[in-house]
Design a protein around this motif. Structure first.
Motif, PDB file in Angstrom:
ATOM      1  N   VAL A 108       0.714  -0.976   0.012  1.00 39.84           N
ATOM      2  CA  VAL A 108      -0.486  -0.028  -0.205  1.00 39.84           C
ATOM      3  C   VAL A 108       1.044   0.645  -0.272  1.00 39.84           C
ATOM      4  CG1 VAL A 108      -1.296   1.506   1.751  1.00 39.84           C
ATOM      5  CG2 VAL A 108      -2.029  -0.959   1.093  1.00 39.84           C
ATOM      6  N   THR A 109       2.036   1.151   0.486  1.00 34.32           N
ATOM      7  CA  THR A 109       2.863   2.280   0.949  1.00 34.32           C
ATOM      8  C   THR A 109       3.240   2.614  -0.458  1.00 34.32           C
ATOM      9  OG1 THR A 109       3.233   1.756   3.619  1.00 34.32           O
ATOM     10  CG2 THR A 109       5.089   3.392   1.950  1.00 34.32           C
ATOM     11  N   LEU A 110       4.388   1.259  -1.296  1.00 33.50           N
ATOM     12  CA  LEU A 110       4.374   0.940  -2.689  1.00 33.50           C
ATOM     13  C   LEU A 110       3.458   2.491  -3.500  1.00 33.50           C
ATOM     14  CD1 LEU A 110       6.567  -1.268  -2.789  1.00 33.50           C
ATOM     15  CD2 LEU A 110       7.685   0.536  -3.046  1.00 33.50           C
ATOM     16  N   GLY A 111       2.223   2.003  -3.000  1.00 29.17           N
ATOM     17  CA  GLY A 111       1.880   1.976  -4.093  1.00 29.17           C
ATOM     18  C   GLY A 111       0.647   3.517  -4.554  1.00 29.17           C
ATOM     19  N   VAL A 112       0.822   4.055  -2.929  1.00 29.14           N
ATOM     20  CA  VAL A 112       0.674   5.753  -2.321  1.00 29.14           C
ATOM     21  C   VAL A 112       2.118   5.668  -3.301  1.00 29.14           C
ATOM     22  CG1 VAL A 112       0.555   7.071  -0.916  1.00 29.14           C
ATOM     23  CG2 VAL A 112      -0.359   5.208  -0.030  1.00 29.14           C
ATOM     24  N   TYR A 113       3.118   5.906  -3.147  1.00 31.09           N
ATOM     25  CA  TYR A 113       4.333   6.808  -4.004  1.00 31.09           C
ATOM     26  C   TYR A 113       3.950   6.476  -5.237  1.00 31.09           C
ATOM     27  CZ  TYR A 113       8.587   8.215  -5.358  1.00 31.09           C
ATOM     28  OH  TYR A 113       9.992   8.232  -5.762  1.00 31.09           O
ATOM     29  N   ILE A 114       3.645   4.993  -5.642  1.00 26.02           N
ATOM     30  CA  ILE A 114       3.388   5.300  -6.973  1.00 26.02           C
ATOM     31  C   ILE A 114       2.396   6.377  -7.182  1.00 26.02           C
ATOM     32  CG2 ILE A 114       3.107   3.742  -9.151  1.00 26.02           C
ATOM     33  CD1 ILE A 114       4.803   1.729  -7.851  1.00 26.02           C
ATOM     34  N   PRO A 157       2.690  -7.773  -8.397  1.00 26.38           N
ATOM     35  CA  PRO A 157       1.639  -7.110  -7.082  1.00 26.38           C
ATOM     36  C   PRO A 157       3.061  -6.734  -5.939  1.00 26.38           C
ATOM     37  CG  PRO A 157       0.730  -8.146  -6.721  1.00 26.38           C
ATOM     38  CD  PRO A 157       1.335  -9.094  -8.036  1.00 26.38           C
ATOM     39  N   VAL A 158       4.257  -6.966  -5.662  1.00 30.91           N
ATOM     40  CA  VAL A 158       5.996  -6.843  -5.100  1.00 30.91           C
ATOM     41  C   VAL A 158       6.897  -6.495  -6.155  1.00 30.91           C
ATOM     42  CG1 VAL A 158       7.728  -8.274  -3.821  1.00 30.91           C
ATOM     43  CG2 VAL A 158       5.315  -8.389  -3.851  1.00 30.91           C
ATOM     44  N   LEU A 240      -4.204   0.133  -7.979  1.00 29.35           N
ATOM     45  CA  LEU A 240      -4.437  -0.825  -8.349  1.00 29.35           C
ATOM     46  C   LEU A 240      -3.267  -1.529  -7.343  1.00 29.35           C
ATOM     47  CD1 LEU A 240      -5.989  -3.239  -9.748  1.00 29.35           C
ATOM     48  CD2 LEU A 240      -3.717  -3.701 -11.338  1.00 29.35           C
ATOM     49  N   ILE A 241      -2.588  -1.047  -7.368  1.00 30.33           N
ATOM     50  CA  ILE A 241      -1.736  -1.468  -6.147  1.00 30.33           C
ATOM     51  C   ILE A 241      -2.620  -1.516  -4.674  1.00 30.33           C
ATOM     52  CG2 ILE A 241       0.226  -1.148  -4.626  1.00 30.33           C
ATOM     53  CD1 ILE A 241       2.240  -1.178  -7.213  1.00 30.33           C
ATOM     54  N   VAL A 242      -2.785  -0.593  -4.643  1.00 34.67           N
ATOM     55  CA  VAL A 242      -3.474   0.340  -2.919  1.00 34.67           C
ATOM     56  C   VAL A 242      -4.778  -0.119  -3.192  1.00 34.67           C
ATOM     57  CG1 VAL A 242      -4.302   1.972  -2.079  1.00 34.67           C
ATOM     58  CG2 VAL A 242      -2.402   2.751  -3.252  1.00 34.67           C
ATOM     59  N   LEU A 243      -5.948  -0.207  -4.453  1.00 32.59           N
ATOM     60  CA  LEU A 243      -6.413  -0.793  -3.887  1.00 32.59           C
ATOM     61  C   LEU A 243      -7.079  -2.040  -3.726  1.00 32.59           C
ATOM     62  CD1 LEU A 243      -9.767   0.185  -4.630  1.00 32.59           C
ATOM     63  CD2 LEU A 243      -9.883  -0.975  -6.564  1.00 32.59           C
ATOM     64  N   THR A 244      -6.415  -3.101  -3.965  1.00 32.52           N
ATOM     65  CA  THR A 244      -6.389  -4.425  -3.954  1.00 32.52           C
ATOM     66  C   THR A 244      -5.118  -5.248  -2.320  1.00 32.52           C
ATOM     67  OG1 THR A 244      -3.778  -4.514  -5.273  1.00 32.52           O
ATOM     68  CG2 THR A 244      -5.464  -5.058  -6.608  1.00 32.52           C
ATOM     69  N   ASN A 245      -4.112  -4.178  -2.064  1.00 32.33           N
ATOM     70  CA  ASN A 245      -3.568  -4.591  -0.592  1.00 32.33           C
ATOM     71  C   ASN A 245      -4.720  -4.455   0.158  1.00 32.33           C
ATOM     72  OD1 ASN A 245      -1.217  -6.530  -1.323  1.00 32.33           O
ATOM     73  ND2 ASN A 245      -0.944  -4.360  -2.563  1.00 32.33           N
ATOM     74  N   VAL A 261     -16.862   0.240   7.280  1.00 31.60           N
ATOM     75  CA  VAL A 261     -15.449   1.407   7.290  1.00 31.60           C
ATOM     76  C   VAL A 261     -14.249   0.628   5.689  1.00 31.60           C
ATOM     77  CG1 VAL A 261     -12.277   1.395   8.042  1.00 31.60           C
ATOM     78  CG2 VAL A 261     -15.298   1.023   9.475  1.00 31.60           C
ATOM     79  N   LYS A 262     -15.022  -0.684   5.628  1.00 32.23           N
ATOM     80  CA  LYS A 262     -14.154  -1.210   4.686  1.00 32.23           C
ATOM     81  C   LYS A 262     -14.470  -0.373   3.170  1.00 32.23           C
ATOM     82  CE  LYS A 262     -13.144  -6.085   6.127  1.00 32.23           C
ATOM     83  NZ  LYS A 262     -13.563  -7.008   6.438  1.00 32.23           N
ATOM     84  N   ALA A 263     -16.092  -0.477   3.141  1.00 31.44           N
ATOM     85  CA  ALA A 263     -16.840   0.472   2.171  1.00 31.44           C
ATOM     86  C   ALA A 263     -16.303   1.837   1.890  1.00 31.44           C
ATOM     87  CB  ALA A 263     -18.244  -0.307   2.079  1.00 31.44           C
ATOM     88  N   GLY A 264     -16.335   2.142   2.422  1.00 31.57           N
ATOM     89  CA  GLY A 264     -16.168   3.913   2.388  1.00 31.57           C
ATOM     90  C   GLY A 264     -14.466   3.808   2.236  1.00 31.57           C
ATOM     91  N   THR A 265     -13.818   3.227   3.008  1.00 28.95           N
ATOM     92  CA  THR A 265     -12.606   2.825   2.306  1.00 28.95           C
ATOM     93  C   THR A 265     -12.501   2.529   0.660  1.00 28.95           C
ATOM     94  OG1 THR A 265     -11.414   2.683   4.411  1.00 28.95           O
ATOM     95  CG2 THR A 265     -10.569   2.283   2.931  1.00 28.95           C
ATOM     96  N   TYR A 266     -12.883   1.900   0.480  1.00 32.51           N
ATOM     97  CA  TYR A 266     -12.801   1.609  -0.878  1.00 32.51           C
ATOM     98  C   TYR A 266     -13.208   2.163  -1.901  1.00 32.51           C
ATOM     99  CZ  TYR A 266     -12.660  -3.291   1.437  1.00 32.51           C
ATOM    100  OH  TYR A 266     -12.051  -4.403   1.223  1.00 32.51           O
ATOM    101  N   LEU A 267     -14.749   3.490  -1.660  1.00 32.65           N
ATOM    102  CA  LEU A 267     -14.895   4.433  -2.181  1.00 32.65           C
ATOM    103  C   LEU A 267     -13.993   5.311  -2.691  1.00 32.65           C
ATOM    104  CD1 LEU A 267     -17.251   4.840  -4.018  1.00 32.65           C
ATOM    105  CD2 LEU A 267     -18.585   5.838  -2.004  1.00 32.65           C
TER     106      LEU A 267
END
Length: 307
Positions: A108-114, A157-158, A240-245, A261-267
């Motif tokens: 998730v950290t890598l995904g946000v960075y990218i 993903p890695v 995609l990295i952020v959403l899947t992880n 919380v999950k639904a709100g975060t995904y949205l």
């Protein structure tokens, strides 16, 4: 018959995403197999057997479209094969309750960075062409291969975000090289599963259905990644990295978030992802207009992203 058709469609869609974004085939198909009641080891074995064919087709297509760096393929793929074989033989007794959320947090950290890096600043060009050293690629391949075999997916993903974050290889070659090297990982993982499990729990019909869908999608995905602008591709991969992880992280024992919380975060993540891609498309078009019309395609992409 209905189940086989569904598996073939999933294999097609998963390979289309994997071949164009460098990840998601294993995660998508393994998730489906687990939902219909397959045990984790058999699900991962089924997926990896199908991936022998899909990765061979995908690698060939990426090579024909010029998306492959063979030096990277060998230096990350061989250690990846070792890691995959070890991961396959260890899956039956491996406790991943701690490893999975930790890996998800890193990704998730890598995904946000990218996502932020490519959306706001485009492709990093000051490092392009600089060598990717074996001391970076070998441990990355070993770890990614182990995660891929134990989790039924993880090579893309890695590997993909790590190579993108380095800024030394353009996105299409990152994706093409990761997809091509995955053939070695799939062969090694399959051997490990067959030696430790035999054919127990593996349905050959399911393997062939996943394989059939993937073979159709492989050349389409390789063509697509060749023509997508690097800036847009980077934003798409990061989201995609952020959403899947984030899904793995929120459902882990570390967080154990409720459904609301999950639904709100995904949205929120999905909306941010769409906005980022839209912004990247807009910026790419603006930058492209500043490049001379006669410039070579690759030079146009690099010059536009460097503006």
């Amino acid at each position: 018959m209905r189940k086989l058709t569904l598996l073939a469609i999933v294999g097609l869609v998963a390979q289309l995403v994997d071949g164009s974004l460098g990840m998601a085939y294993g995660v998508t198909t393994t998730s489906l197999l687990l939902v219909i009641g397959t045990n984790p080891a058999a699900a991962s074995a089924t997926v990896h057997l199908a991936e022998i064919g899909t990765t061979l087709a995908s690698g060939t297509a990426h090579w024909r479209f010029g998306n492959v760096d063979w030096g990277v393929v060998l230096r990350i793929g061989i250690p990846g094969a070792v890691g995959a074989f070890l991961g396959a033989t260890a899956l039956a007794s491996l406790d991943t309750t701690v490893a999975k959320p930790l890996m998800a947090l890193i990704l998730v950290t890598l995904g946000v960075y990218i996502l932020v890096r490519f959306t706001l600043r485009g492709l990093r060009t000051d490092r392009l062409g600089q060598p990717l050293r074996s001391r970076f690629l070998a441990p990355l391949g070993l770890f990614a291969g182990f995660v891929d075999a134990t989790g039924g997916g993880g090579w893309g993903p890695v590997g993909t975000p790590a190579l993108l974050a380095s800024g030394r290889l353009e996105p299409r070659k990152t994706i093409g090289s990761i997809d091509t090297s995955e053939f070695l990982v799939s062969v090694a993982a399959s051997l490990g599963f067959l030696l430790s499990l035999g054919s127990q729990g593996i349905d050959l019909g399911w393997v062939l259905a996943l394989l059939g869908g993937g073979l159709i999608a492989a050349p389409i995905a390789a063509w697509l990644v060749r023509h997508l602008p690097p800036r847009v591709l980077g934003s798409a991969v990061g989201g995609l990295i952020v959403l899947t992880n984030i899904r793995t992280l929120l459902g882990s024992s570390w967080v154990d978030a409720g459904d609301a919380v999950k639904a709100g975060t995904y949205l929120v993540v999905a909306v941010a992802w769409v906005a980022a891609i839209t912004w990247s498309v807009s910026e790419h078009r603006r930058d492209e207009a500043l490049v001379p019309a006669g410039a070579h395609e690759d030079e146009r992409d690099l010059a536009a992203d460097a503006v």
